[in-house]
Design a protein around this motif. Structure first.
Motif, PDB file in Angstrom:
ATOM      1  N   GLY A 218       0.810  -1.206   0.000  1.00 51.55           N
ATOM      2  CA  GLY A 218       0.000   0.000   0.000  1.00 51.55           C
ATOM      3  C   GLY A 218       0.843   1.255   0.000  1.00 51.55           C
ATOM      4  O   GLY A 218       2.071   1.218  -0.160  1.00 51.55           O
ATOM      5  N   HIS A 219       0.195   2.382   0.200  1.00 57.61           N
ATOM      6  CA  HIS A 219       0.898   3.656   0.120  1.00 57.61           C
ATOM      7  C   HIS A 219       1.788   3.919   1.326  1.00 57.61           C
ATOM      8  O   HIS A 219       2.752   4.685   1.233  1.00 57.61           O
ATOM      9  N   TYR A 253       1.416   0.902  -7.529  1.00 58.90           N
ATOM     10  CA  TYR A 253       2.006   1.558  -8.692  1.00 58.90           C
ATOM     11  C   TYR A 253       1.056   2.603  -9.266  1.00 58.90           C
ATOM     12  O   TYR A 253       1.475   3.618  -9.804  1.00 58.90           O
ATOM     13  N   GLY A 254      -0.235   2.338  -9.178  1.00 56.40           N
ATOM     14  CA  GLY A 254      -1.217   3.324  -9.589  1.00 56.40           C
ATOM     15  C   GLY A 254      -1.242   3.551 -11.082  1.00 56.40           C
ATOM     16  O   GLY A 254      -0.951   2.655 -11.869  1.00 56.40           O
ATOM     17  N   SER A 255      -1.581   4.785 -11.462  1.00 57.52           N
ATOM     18  CA  SER A 255      -1.797   5.102 -12.863  1.00 57.52           C
ATOM     19  C   SER A 255      -1.490   6.563 -13.118  1.00 57.52           C
ATOM     20  O   SER A 255      -1.649   7.420 -12.243  1.00 57.52           O
ATOM     21  N   ALA A 256      -1.089   6.853 -14.349  1.00 58.00           N
ATOM     22  CA  ALA A 256      -0.864   8.251 -14.739  1.00 58.00           C
ATOM     23  C   ALA A 256      -2.166   9.035 -14.750  1.00 58.00           C
ATOM     24  O   ALA A 256      -2.161  10.273 -14.750  1.00 58.00           O
ATOM     25  N   THR A 268       4.602   5.944  -9.541  1.00 57.98           N
ATOM     26  CA  THR A 268       5.515   5.948 -10.680  1.00 57.98           C
ATOM     27  C   THR A 268       6.963   6.045 -10.225  1.00 57.98           C
ATOM     28  O   THR A 268       7.852   5.412 -10.805  1.00 57.98           O
ATOM     29  N   ASP A 269       7.226   6.810  -9.177  1.00 58.36           N
ATOM     30  CA  ASP A 269       8.591   6.907  -8.652  1.00 58.36           C
ATOM     31  C   ASP A 269       9.046   5.559  -8.088  1.00 58.36           C
ATOM     32  O   ASP A 269      10.201   5.152  -8.286  1.00 58.36           O
ATOM     33  N   LEU A 270       8.158   4.883  -7.393  1.00 55.73           N
ATOM     34  CA  LEU A 270       8.504   3.586  -6.815  1.00 55.73           C
ATOM     35  C   LEU A 270       8.776   2.564  -7.910  1.00 55.73           C
ATOM     36  O   LEU A 270       9.733   1.784  -7.834  1.00 55.73           O
ATOM     37  N   PRO A 419     -11.565  11.615  -5.788  1.00 61.22           N
ATOM     38  CA  PRO A 419     -10.647  11.631  -6.930  1.00 61.22           C
ATOM     39  C   PRO A 419     -10.303  10.220  -7.361  1.00 61.22           C
ATOM     40  O   PRO A 419      -9.990   9.359  -6.546  1.00 61.22           O
ATOM     41  N   GLU A 420     -10.391   9.962  -8.649  1.00 65.62           N
ATOM     42  CA  GLU A 420     -10.124   8.632  -9.190  1.00 65.62           C
ATOM     43  C   GLU A 420      -8.642   8.292  -9.110  1.00 65.62           C
ATOM     44  O   GLU A 420      -7.776   9.150  -9.267  1.00 65.62           O
ATOM     45  N   THR A 421      -8.354   6.991  -8.902  1.00 64.79           N
ATOM     46  CA  THR A 421      -6.973   6.535  -8.939  1.00 64.79           C
ATOM     47  C   THR A 421      -6.513   6.247 -10.356  1.00 64.79           C
ATOM     48  O   THR A 421      -5.326   6.203 -10.630  1.00 64.79           O
ATOM     49  N   GLY A 422      -7.463   5.982 -11.249  1.00 63.56           N
ATOM     50  CA  GLY A 422      -7.096   5.539 -12.589  1.00 63.56           C
ATOM     51  C   GLY A 422      -6.747   4.082 -12.624  1.00 63.56           C
ATOM     52  O   GLY A 422      -6.334   3.555 -13.663  1.00 63.56           O
ATOM     53  N   VAL A 423      -6.897   3.370 -11.524  1.00 56.25           N
ATOM     54  CA  VAL A 423      -6.585   1.947 -11.464  1.00 56.25           C
ATOM     55  C   VAL A 423      -7.877   1.158 -11.409  1.00 56.25           C
ATOM     56  O   VAL A 423      -8.717   1.397 -10.550  1.00 56.25           O
TER      57      VAL A 423
END
Length: 434
Positions: A218-219, A253-256, A268-270, A419-423
């Protein structure tokens, strides 16, 4: 000894007349609940185990929210603060935990309205109905709640017409073992730190030049890994291994397309650090045992069907948290067997089922229990699910406050835009983290 609090009548039931709404926890959701209720003319008492508001947040004050200010303040609390000259921080800036305390939560707790109703150093050790345990039904709905309190001066009881448990989960971390059981080896347990240590500050010497395993997808894990990567770049012998149970850390990792820029950048950094070899990723690892052998912590278990052991100096457990329900044992709760969230809410947030970075609007209806006017709100309402945002908790307590004030229609008109994660992922490993 019974603690008497003189408040005006709040209900038509004579046994409840004059009793406050008891809020457990003076964190952001607990104080938001108090602000919402006070704004509606309701009487409250806030019971906080720590010596000041936001006691748990102090422990990770060095960590930044991935949500900006506009998503971490409550509307009723803001209105109360503005009555006393408060100026809101820059909406788009992401505060650290310490900044959140300094610039919002502590000023909120120090407003005359809230300062008068918060009881610090007061731990709730039990909740029941006055004169009846959970097995008694006759007259139950008319009986007030009775809270057992532990304070510096001894034990007391407090009667309340309603209870909102916003005590959070930070003090109940999950185990790193795949079984969920506690580690029984004291030497091994001493080598395992809790989530969000101050890697680049107070705890730096513990990590520099050592091999640390971070367990979790997780985060919280991502925050710690990114800070440890700074030590690795210092070429002082620091090593970092990241352990996840899943086949891939999709969720972190999430999403752009993440609408929270800081949360998207975290992932993205991870991912780049893993790709570049700064952080070693060990996926699909189910840890069964932890023990100390020689001068190393050994984590042993299974990986892709075979036995596997990983040795390091220490580990960080970033494996999430679980709710403490023991002190609610004499109340009647409707809790989900898997997520340990209110049953009607569980399906909306279960990380095994929930596939996108959004949560449906929910409030008093989804948070209700068989004992009327008993609510679990905030992070604790999510049980073991990792998908909580403060906005969710704020809408929960707005809905609860409206209902307790008698505006049942407003209580059920819940609105929640996250807010959406995009995932999006339909497998259990992906889950979501809104």
């Amino acid at each position: 000894m019974t603690l008497q609090i003189n408040v005006p009548p709040a209900a038509t039931n004579p046994r409840l007349t004059g009793l406050p709404v008891a809020i457990i926890g003076a964190g952001p959701v607990g104080l938001a609940a108090a602000a919402e209720l006070l704004e509606r003319g309701q009487s409250v008492v806030v019971l906080e185990a720590g010596q000041r508001a936001g006691a748990s947040i102090e422990r990770w004050g060095h960590t930044h929210f991935f949500s900006p200010w506009e998503y971490v303040v409550n509307d009723a609390a803001t209105r109360l603060l503005e009555q006393h000259g408060w100026e809101a921080p820059e909406a788009a800036k992401n505060p650290s935990g310490a900044e959140f305390l300094r610039d919002y939560l502590l000023p909120l707790a120090q407003t005359p309205e809230l300062e008068a109703v918060i009881r610090y150093g007061t731990r709730v050790t039990g909740v029941s109905k006055e004169g009846m345990d959970r097995t008694r039904s006759a007259g139950r709905s008319r009986a007030p709640f009775q809270l057992q309190l532990s304070e510096c001066c001894g034990q007391r009881t407090l009667n309340a017409r309603a209870v909102i448990d916003a005590s959070g989960t930070f003090e109940q971390p999950n185990s790193i073992l795949s079984s969920g059981l506690s580690i029984t080896d004291a030497a091994a347990e001493a080598r395992i730190l809790g989530a969000l240590p101050d890697v680049l500050g107070a705890d730096r010497e513990r990590f520099a030049g050592r091999h640390t395993v971070v367990v979790g997808a997780g985060h919280s894990a991502a925050n710690t890994l990114l800070k440890l990567a700074n030590l690795v770049r210092a070429n002082d012998g620091t090593r970092v291994t990241w352990v996840v149970r899943s086949a891939r850390p999709t969720r972190v990792y999430g999403s752009a397309a993440d609408e929270l820029e800081a949360r998207g950048k975290l992932g993205t950094d991870l991912q780049a650090l893993v790709r570049d070899g700064v952080i070693e990723l060990v996926d699909s690892f189910e840890i069964d045992h932890a023990r100390v052998a020689g001068d190393q912590l050994h984590l042993a278990g299974r990986r892709r069907g075979a036995g596997f052991t990983l040795a390091a100096d220490q580990a960080v457990a970033a494996t999430g948290f679980r709710p403490e329900l023991g002190f609610l044992r004499e109340t009647r709760l409707a809790m989900d067997d898997v997520v340990e969230a209110p049953r009607a809410l569980a399906g909306l947030i279960d990380p095994n089922l929930h596939s996108c970075g959004s949560v449906e609007p929910h409030g008093v209806a989804e948070l209700a229990h068989p004992d009327a006017n008993l609510y679990i709100a905030g992070m604790k309402s999510y049980g073991r699910a990792p998908t909580f945002l403060l906005l969710t908790g704020y809408e929960q307590v707005r809905s609860i406050a409206a209902d307790l004030a008698g505006n049942h229609e407003a209580a059920r008109l819940v609105q929640l835009v996250l807010p959406e994660t995009g995932v999006c992922s339909t497998d259990a490993d992906g889950g979501c983290c809104s």
